[in-house]
Design an enzyme around this catalytic site. Structure first.
Site, short mmCIF file in Angstrom:
data_model
loop_
_atom_site.label_atom_id
_atom_site.label_comp_id
_atom_site.label_asym_id
_atom_site.label_seq_id
_atom_site.Cartn_x
_atom_site.Cartn_y
_atom_site.Cartn_z
N HIS A 122 1.24 5.22 6.00
CA HIS A 122 1.01 5.31 4.61
C HIS A 122 0.92 7.08 4.25
CE1 HIS A 122 -1.70 1.74 5.49
NE2 HIS A 122 -1.15 1.44 4.17
N GLU A 159 -12.03 17.52 10.17
CA GLU A 159 -11.35 18.30 9.37
C GLU A 159 -11.08 17.61 7.63
OE1 GLU A 159 -6.21 19.11 9.70
OE2 GLU A 159 -7.53 17.98 10.91
N SER A 200 0.39 -1.21 0.06
CA SER A 200 -0.05 0.30 -0.17
C SER A 200 1.07 1.17 0.39
CB SER A 200 -1.02 0.11 0.90
OG SER A 200 -0.27 -0.19 2.52
#
Length: 249
Positions: A225, A212, A39
């Site tokens: 990530h 947010e 990923s």
């Protein structure tokens, strides 16, 4: 006079035909770059709204139109599951002479709780990396090994602590033994994280409070990530290191 005119037309047609042929050949000579990994390298969906990126996702923009990037990296895959799901065979079947292939695993190979992904770094993981390299070379492609990017894992004293154990070391060992180019992204991203500091490095990853970011309405704290900024910087680090090793596409 008529013969001269016909001769001029003939020469002109030959030149135009040659130019068209040259253009076609040039387009066929574009470098193909394949990516296999997890990923941290993979393409992320919905790039308009999604704040997450894989560093491989940023390569097309940085490399330009002269390189075709085929990103086969997938979230959650280890070297073991990438092979077991037939993903490696698909890439291998597509490889042609002079293609390049970036190989980066390790994040998910260390998942001890998952028998479908875990690999012993000194045995199965090493064997899988060797397999990728040898089989890519059998297609006359050029494999390049990458160590995993570091996680943003600062302790209470502001020291960045490793989470990958032996996997980056084994990757380096395979690269040395098989004489494969090696890009130490672990080292490069450690230096990057440290340079940004404990607080500043949050922008390299996914840190959002509830409300947010609309794509992460409940908020998120993800130190593995990458954000757009983080992924772009990691991709540039990789390309800069390749250039230092005189590897050009």
């Amino acid at each position: 006079m008529k013969n001269i005119f016909q001769w001029i037309l003939f020469v002109f047609s030959v030149v135009v035909s040659a130019q068209k042929h040259e253009t076609t050949d040039h387009s066929q000579e574009k470098t193909c770059l394949y990516l296999i990994g997890d990923s941290t390298m993979a393409n992320k969906p919905d790039p308009t709204n999604n704040p997450e990126r894989g560093w491989g996702q940023m390569l097309p923009e940085l490399l330009g139109e002269s390189v075709h990037v085929h990103n086969h990296a997938v979230n959650g895959r280890s070297s073991r599951s990438f092979i077991a799901e037939g993903r490696w065979q698909k890439v291998l079947d597509s490889l042609k002479p002079k293609d390049y292939i970036f190989i980066q695993f390790g994040h998910n190979d260390q998942k001890r709780q998952d028998s479908s992904r875990y690999t012993n770094p000194y045995t199965q993981y090493r064997y899988n990396l060797e397999r990728f390299v040898k089989e890519a070379r059998s297609k006359e492609a050029f494999p390049i090994l990458f160590s995993s990017i570091t996680r943003r894992n600062f302790n209470e004293n502001g020291v960045l602590i490793d989470t990958h154990g032996a996997y980056p070391l084994v990757t380096r060992m395979v690269a040395k033994d098989l004489k494969v180019p090696f890009i130490d992204l672990q080292l490069l991203t450690e230096q990057m994280e440290i340079s940004y500091g404990v607080e500043g490095s949050k922008k390299l990853h996914l840190h959002f409070a509830p409300g947010e970011n609309p794509h992460r309405p409940n908020g998120i704290v993800d130190n593995t990530h990458l954000s757009v900024i983080g992924a772009t910087l990691v991709a540039q680090l990789a390309l800069d290191e390749l250039e230092k090793q005189h590897i050009k596409f």
